[in-house]
Structures are given as structure tokens and as C-alpha cells.
Design an enzyme around this catalytic site. Structure first.
Site, PDB file in Angstrom:
ATOM      1  N   TRP A 182       5.453  -1.276   6.387  1.00  0.00           N
ATOM      2  CA  TRP A 182       4.360  -1.100   5.417  1.00  0.00           C
ATOM      3  C   TRP A 182       4.139   0.336   4.982  1.00  0.00           C
ATOM      4  O   TRP A 182       3.384   0.572   4.042  1.00  0.00           O
ATOM      5  CB  TRP A 182       3.062  -1.720   5.942  1.00  0.00           C
ATOM      6  CG  TRP A 182       2.568  -1.243   7.280  1.00  0.00           C
ATOM      7  CD1 TRP A 182       2.720  -1.908   8.462  1.00  0.00           C
ATOM      8  CD2 TRP A 182       1.815  -0.067   7.583  1.00  0.00           C
ATOM      9  NE1 TRP A 182       2.125  -1.202   9.492  1.00  0.00           N
ATOM     10  CE2 TRP A 182       1.562  -0.068   8.977  1.00  0.00           C
ATOM     11  CE3 TRP A 182       1.331   0.996   6.819  1.00  0.00           C
ATOM     12  CZ2 TRP A 182       0.849   0.955   9.612  1.00  0.00           C
ATOM     13  CZ3 TRP A 182       0.629   2.022   7.458  1.00  0.00           C
ATOM     14  CH2 TRP A 182       0.393   1.981   8.832  1.00  0.00           C
ATOM     15  N   GLY A 231       1.406  -7.477   8.413  1.00  0.00           N
ATOM     16  CA  GLY A 231       1.839  -7.757   9.784  1.00  0.00           C
ATOM     17  C   GLY A 231       0.793  -8.369  10.685  1.00  0.00           C
ATOM     18  O   GLY A 231       1.115  -8.886  11.756  1.00  0.00           O
ATOM     19  N   GLU A 232      -0.470  -8.336  10.286  1.00  0.00           N
ATOM     20  CA  GLU A 232      -1.529  -8.957  11.086  1.00  0.00           C
ATOM     21  C   GLU A 232      -1.721 -10.436  10.705  1.00  0.00           C
ATOM     22  O   GLU A 232      -2.619 -11.102  11.214  1.00  0.00           O
ATOM     23  CB  GLU A 232      -2.847  -8.200  10.895  1.00  0.00           C
ATOM     24  CG  GLU A 232      -3.060  -7.074  11.897  1.00  0.00           C
ATOM     25  CD  GLU A 232      -1.951  -6.042  11.942  1.00  0.00           C
ATOM     26  OE1 GLU A 232      -1.679  -5.425  10.896  1.00  0.00           O
ATOM     27  OE2 GLU A 232      -1.341  -5.858  13.008  1.00  0.00           O
ATOM     28  N   TRP A 266      -6.432  11.845   9.904  1.00  0.00           N
ATOM     29  CA  TRP A 266      -5.920  10.668   9.191  1.00  0.00           C
ATOM     30  C   TRP A 266      -5.219  11.055   7.885  1.00  0.00           C
ATOM     31  O   TRP A 266      -4.778  10.215   7.126  1.00  0.00           O
ATOM     32  CB  TRP A 266      -7.060   9.662   8.933  1.00  0.00           C
ATOM     33  CG  TRP A 266      -6.582   8.244   8.893  1.00  0.00           C
ATOM     34  CD1 TRP A 266      -6.410   7.476   7.772  1.00  0.00           C
ATOM     35  CD2 TRP A 266      -6.205   7.425   9.997  1.00  0.00           C
ATOM     36  NE1 TRP A 266      -5.940   6.222   8.129  1.00  0.00           N
ATOM     37  CE2 TRP A 266      -5.815   6.165   9.484  1.00  0.00           C
ATOM     38  CE3 TRP A 266      -6.140   7.633  11.380  1.00  0.00           C
ATOM     39  CZ2 TRP A 266      -5.374   5.123  10.307  1.00  0.00           C
ATOM     40  CZ3 TRP A 266      -5.713   6.599  12.195  1.00  0.00           C
ATOM     41  CH2 TRP A 266      -5.347   5.361  11.652  1.00  0.00           C
ATOM     42  N   ASP A 296       0.119  -3.462  19.498  1.00  0.00           N
ATOM     43  CA  ASP A 296       0.094  -3.166  18.062  1.00  0.00           C
ATOM     44  C   ASP A 296       0.637  -1.765  17.774  1.00  0.00           C
ATOM     45  O   ASP A 296       0.121  -1.053  16.920  1.00  0.00           O
ATOM     46  CB  ASP A 296      -1.324  -3.327  17.474  1.00  0.00           C
ATOM     47  CG  ASP A 296      -1.315  -3.238  15.950  1.00  0.00           C
ATOM     48  OD1 ASP A 296      -0.356  -3.730  15.333  1.00  0.00           O
ATOM     49  OD2 ASP A 296      -2.271  -2.670  15.377  1.00  0.00           O
ATOM     50  N   THR A 317       0.812  -1.222   0.000  1.00  0.00           N
ATOM     51  CA  THR A 317       0.000   0.000   0.000  1.00  0.00           C
ATOM     52  C   THR A 317       0.851   1.281   0.000  1.00  0.00           C
ATOM     53  O   THR A 317       0.307   2.370  -0.162  1.00  0.00           O
ATOM     54  CB  THR A 317      -0.908   0.053   1.248  1.00  0.00           C
ATOM     55  OG1 THR A 317      -0.089  -0.079   2.415  1.00  0.00           O
ATOM     56  CG2 THR A 317      -1.947  -1.057   1.228  1.00  0.00           C
TER      57      THR A 317
HETATM   58 CA    CA Z   1      -0.122  -3.667  13.054  1.00  0.00          CA
END
Ligand code: CA
Ligand code: CA
Length: 573
Positions: free
Chosen positions: A250, A190-191, A482, A310, A173
Site C-alpha cells: 500500500w 490489508g485489514e 509521521w 500487524d 493512497t
Molecule cells: Ca496492516
């Protein structure tokens, strides 16, 4: 006649040279305001432009020139930063689309829609954050973990390379980074217990030059040959846990020609349940500095050792000069702002940039390690005395896992010496559960609910002094911020989920202008100059991780409408 012909030939040659994006042009991007060649408006990622035509005195004359819709039934989050070169704008959109537009008029020149397979697994919406330019190519990554290079003029695919297996949870992404003639990328997933790595390719062909895993124990490669294991196997990961260690870089990276290092932030270690991987879990939740020539890690700094919340440490590491030294700053998802020596990685300063941080009381500047608050770590389901083996002790943690700051990049102004940081104030209930790895399945071992901390706002744009940690000014925002930030000599621009592109005086924080774009802004603005005019552009389109993962906050923002468009502004006469 002869002279005229010669001058035409010279002009044609110059125009041709201008069409090819060279390494030197990318290296100079931050100081050439007539184009935007890289994510971050320069590979250092400062998002600063020296342009000053648009300033607090003239900004009341800033009006839209054009708007272009991405179209389609599928909209969702638009987190892309446009690039501008040779009169063209290159902008990516949700669902792995890219458009080439006439930068002055918004007229569509071509578009490419990547054919996505069933079963892609993006964790946090179908977003894309932008492309890279090199030679006659525009290069971007897709949700099924591929890189695609297209001809800037025709939009025809020149090469396509697979990063990894999307059915194992890999995706892409970020905007790729070009540094020293290499195309440098991270990856997402990563999840899902994938393994994070940074890779460098020949941008002309897509051929791999080096790869560097960012989880200890995994082998790196250079020109097809083994190039040493990352770290020391099992030094900070017990047993087999490093094989599904996550740590995905990421958000992509930054590069500083002064140090020769590419800086990538790495994501959470897998799984979220920290009790099954006792140790620091290098190089997760870290800044990793890689020598672009050798593909080796020169230094790393871990912001959240043995992360349990996280707190992906992917946030952009922006290099800048402080006290005559090259430093780098990062506003981490974990709520602390870090300043490290960009050459050695040595921690120089660290302070919280949000009001409530529960997981650590402070950062020890001598050791560089956080002072953990042990009782605020989610409890082990297998802890003695825990009567429910399916669920460990739940704790309230701040920031929530969406972070004091997330994917939205901050900006740095060498004029004011301030970082402009889009921050969010929220917390979460979080607890751990037993978990085993299964390919392509979520690898969390945790449950959670995000909650606001204050009635009147979640977001806040803060002007932060990296030396003192003092907040020079802030502009609060009801919804979580955001989008990213861009600054000029006099102004700071940023967008809000409520749909406004806003501008404030860079010194005082006084909001001097705003414009409603019709959907939420979750992308960073840019500015450039063509001919006599300074332009501002921003992508609009509400989405991203908040509506998907935001718990009680998601309910608060479910009134916001989706969209998908680019807006461009300039001064009227
Ligand atoms: Ca994460
Ligand atoms: Ca430039």
C-alpha cells in the site's frame, strides 16, 4: 529578423519538449535539481538533493514565500509529497483531491476533486501520498480504488481506470511509480482480507500491461495472458487461507535502473490472528523485487514470517551503494533495519533501530530469519488450557503495530553515508480472537491498545549508519513522527505533528532552523531550484493513523489541530 524568428522557434520547441515528462527525465530525476518528478525525489527514493544554497550558514535567512490552503470543510491527514515540473507544482490532498499551482507564487491553476461514493473503507484516514507525472499527464489514485490521469495544463480527466472493488475494502493512497515507461501501482485494504498485488499499466491510456499478486497461489497476467502463479499454492498458507491473504503493497514502490527491478513492500497477512494461518504466509510482510519487463518476482525477502503483530513490511526499499555494491535498505515496521543486496535479495545486515523490540531477539544473518521470542506471540484462543475461547493470552509487544517506522519515508545521503530515519518508540497490549472472513468487514481477529514507552518522547529522528547500525545522532520529539525526511548536502529537513518543519545539520544533528506551519506535518518535504533560488516545500495537515488507532497515544496528541496547506520557502536577500 530571420535569425530572431529561428531562435524563437527553437525556444518554443525547447519549451514544448520541457513540458513533456519523458522516461529519461524520470530516470535522471535525482540528479536534476530543477524539478521533482517522482515520489522519493528520484525513483530510488533517496530523497537527497545536491543543492547547497540553503545550508547551515544561510538557513537563518529561510523564510516562507507562499502558503496555499486546500480549503473545504473536510481536512484530515495530509501525507502528500508535491511534484514540481515546468514551473508548476502538483500536490494531492485528503479526500482524493489534486491541485496544480504556480510553483513560484502558489497561485492556483486548477483543482480536481474526485467524487467519492458512500462506503469507502480506508483503514487509516482519508490520505493520499502524491501523484506521478508522465508525458503531459499527472496521475493519482483515489480512496475508491481508481486511477485518474489528468492533463497537466487543463486539469481535464484524460483516462480513469478502476483498480478494484472498494466495497470489498480495496482503496488506494500511495503515489504511483513510473519506471521504464510503465505506471506501477500497488493497492490498499490489508485489514479487509483483500489480495495484494502490483500492477503495471500504460501511463498514456491506463491499459493493463501486467499484474503480479503478492500472495502465493494467485495467477499473474501479462498482456492479457496468464503469466504464472505466484509462488507455490499452499506451500506457506494452509487450506483456503491464501484466498484472503492481504499482503497489500500500500505504500507504493521504488525502482533502480541498474537492477531493472521495482521494489515493493508488502503488508500484513490476513487476518491478524496468526494461529489460523500457520506457515510463513509468503509474500506478506516482505520486500518483493519485480522485473518490470516480465512482471515476475525475481527475489523476495520476508522480514516477519507468520506475522502476528500487524508488522506491514511496506516500508520503502531505498537502493544505494555500499562497499562498491548496489544495496537496498529498509527500516521495517517490526523495528529492524535491513540491508539486502539489491540484485539478489541476499541479507547483508540487520539490526534494531528502536530501543525496544520484543517479538524477536535478533535476525540470523545466515538464514535471514528472525529469532522469534515464542512467548511474546499473542496466544491462540483455541490453545489447550485457555479457558476463554473468545480471547487468547494477551501479550505486551514492542514496537506497537503502528511500527518503529510507518508510512513516513526516510532519506539517504551519499554525502554522509547515513540514513535519516523517522522512528517511534511505543508498544501495545495485543490479543487474538476467533475470526471468519466476511466481504467488506474488518478481518483482524485481534484486539489491541497502543501505549508509549517513555515519558518525554515517542518520536526520534535518527541518523543511522547502515554498515554498523550505529546511531550517529538523534533528535527526539514528544509526539510520534509521521512525516517523511529530505536531505541535501548539508541539511536534513523533517516535520513534526506539533506543526514544525525543522532542519538539522546533516553531520551533527544540531537543529538549525524551525518554522511553525499551523497544523501537524505528516508529509515529506521536497527541494528544487528555479532560476537563482532554491526552494523548500512541505504539506501541513495533522491526521493519519495515529489519532484513529493510537490508543493511549491518541489521547496524548488530541490537542493537535487539523489543517490542509502547502508551504514554500526560500532565502531572503
Ligand atoms: Ca496492516
Ligand atoms: Ca529532478
Amino acid at each position: 529578423m530571420k535569425r530572431k524568428l529561428l531562435s524563437i522557434l527553437v525556444m518554443a520547441a525547447t519549451a514544448h519538449a520541457g513540458a513533456q515528462v519523458t522516461n529519461a527525465m524520470i530516470g535522471a530525476d535525482a540528479t536534476t535539481p530543477n524539478d521533482v518528478l517522482s515520489w522519493g525525489m528520484g525513483t530510488q527514493g533517496q530523497r537527497y538533493s545536491p543543492l547547497s544554497d540553503i545550508n547551515p550558514k544561510t538557513i537563518s535567512r529561510l523564510v516562507p514565500v507562499w502558503s496555499m490552503s486546500f480549503g473545504g470543510e473536510k481536512q484530515r491527514g495530509q501525507e502528500s509529497q508535491p511534484l514540481v515540473h515546468n514551473g508548476k507544482m502538483f500536490v494531492t490532498a485528503s479526500y482524493s483531491r489534486i491541485f496544480a499551482l504556480d510553483a513560484k507564487t502558489g497561485a492556483k491553476l486548477w483543482k480536481y476533486e474526485h467524487r467519492l461514493p458512500e462506503g469507502i473503507m480506508p483503514c487509516c484516514d482519508v490520505v493520499n501520498r502524491g501523484a506521478a507525472l508522465y508525458d503531459n499527464l499527472v496521475i493519482f489514485g483515489t480512496l475508491d480504488a481508481q486511477l485518474v490521469a489528468l492533463d497537466q495544463t487543463t486539469g481535464k480527466v484524460v483516462w480513469r481506470e478502476k483498480i478494484d472493488d472498494y466495497s470489498a475494502g480495496y482503496s488506494y493512497t500511495a503515489a504511483p511509480l513510473i519506471a521504464e515507461g510503465l505506471l506501477i501501482t500497488g493497492l490498499s485494504g490489508g485489514e479487509f482480507g483483500v489480495v495484494g498485488r502490483v500492477e503495471a499499466r500504460d501511463p498514456k491510456t491506463g491499459k493493463m500491461v501486467w499484474s503480479r499478486p503478492v500472495v502465493e497461489g494467485h495467477m499473474g497476467f501479462l498482456n492479457g495472458k496468464e503469466n504464472g502463479i505466484t509462488g507455490t499454492t499452499n506451500a506457506s498458507w494452509p487450506g483456503e487461507t491464501w484466498k484472503t491473504g492481504g499482503a497489500t503493497p500500500w505504500l507504493g514502490g521504488t525502482y533502480d535502473a541498474k537492477t531493472g527491478l521495482a521494489y515493493f513492500g508488502t503488508g500484513n497477512p490476513g487476518p491478524w490472528n496468526s494461529h489460523v494461518r500457520k506457515g510463513d504466509n509468503l509474500y506478506s510482510a516482505s520486500t518483493v523485487a519485480i522485473d518490470v519487463k516480465t512482471g515476475k518476482i525475481v527475489w523476495s525477502y520476508q522480514s516477519t514470517p507468520n506475522d502476528a503483530w500487524d508488522y506491514d513490511g511496506v516500508n520503502e526499499f531505498i537502493t544505494f551503494d555500499m562497499d562498491g555494491k548496489r544495496m537496498g535498505a529498509k527500516a521495517d515496521r517490526n523495528g529492524f533495519f535491513y540491508v539486502n543486496d539489491a540484485t539478489t535479495g541476499k541479507l547483508v545486515n540487520a539490526f534494531p533501530f528502536v530501543k525496544k523490540v520484543t517479538w524477536a531477539s535478533s535476525i540470523d544473518l545466515k538464514t535471514g530469519r528472525p529469532n522469534f521470542v515464542a512467548e511474546n506471540r499473542p496466544g491462540d484462543p483455541n490453545a489447550p488450557g485457555n479457558d476463554d475461547a473468545a480471547k487468547g493470552k494477551s501479550v505486551f509487544s514492542a514496537p506497537g503495530f503502528l511500527g518503529g517506522k510507518n508510512q513516513m519515508p526516510m532519506a539517504y545521503s551519499p554525502t554522509t553515508g547515513l540514513f535519516y530515519v523517522p522512528t517511534n518508540e511505543w508498544g501495545m497490549d495485543i490479543w487474538n480472537e476467533p475470526i471468519t472472513y466476511k466481504k467488506g468487514a474488518a478481518f483482524l481477529g485481534a484486539g489491541f491498545t497502543i501505549k508509549p514507552l517513555f515519558e518525554d518522547h515517542i518520536g526520534s529522528l535518527r541518523a543511522i549508519d547502515p554498515k554498523t547500525g550505529k546511531v550517529a545522532w538523534e533528535v527526539k520529539n514528544e509526539a510520534p513522527l509521521w512525516g517523511g525526511v529530505m536531505t541535501t548536502a548539508d541539511l536534513v529537513f523533517w516535520g513534526t505533528p506539533e506543526g514544525f518543519l525543522k532542519a538539522a545539520d546533516a553531520k551533527t544533528g544540531k537543529v538549525v532552523w524551525q518554522f511553525q506551519t499551523g497544523s501537524g506535518v505528516v508529509a515529506p518535504p521536497i527541494t528544487w531550484k528555479e532560476g537563482k533560488d532554491q526552494y523548500i516545500s512541505v504539506v501541513s495537515g495533522w491526521g493519519g493513523a495515529v489519532p484513529l488507532w493510537g490508543g493511549e497515544v491518541a489521547k496524548k496528541v488530541n490537542l493537535l489541530e487539523q489543517g490542509g496547506s502547502v508551504w514554500t520557502f526560500k532565502l531572503t536577500k
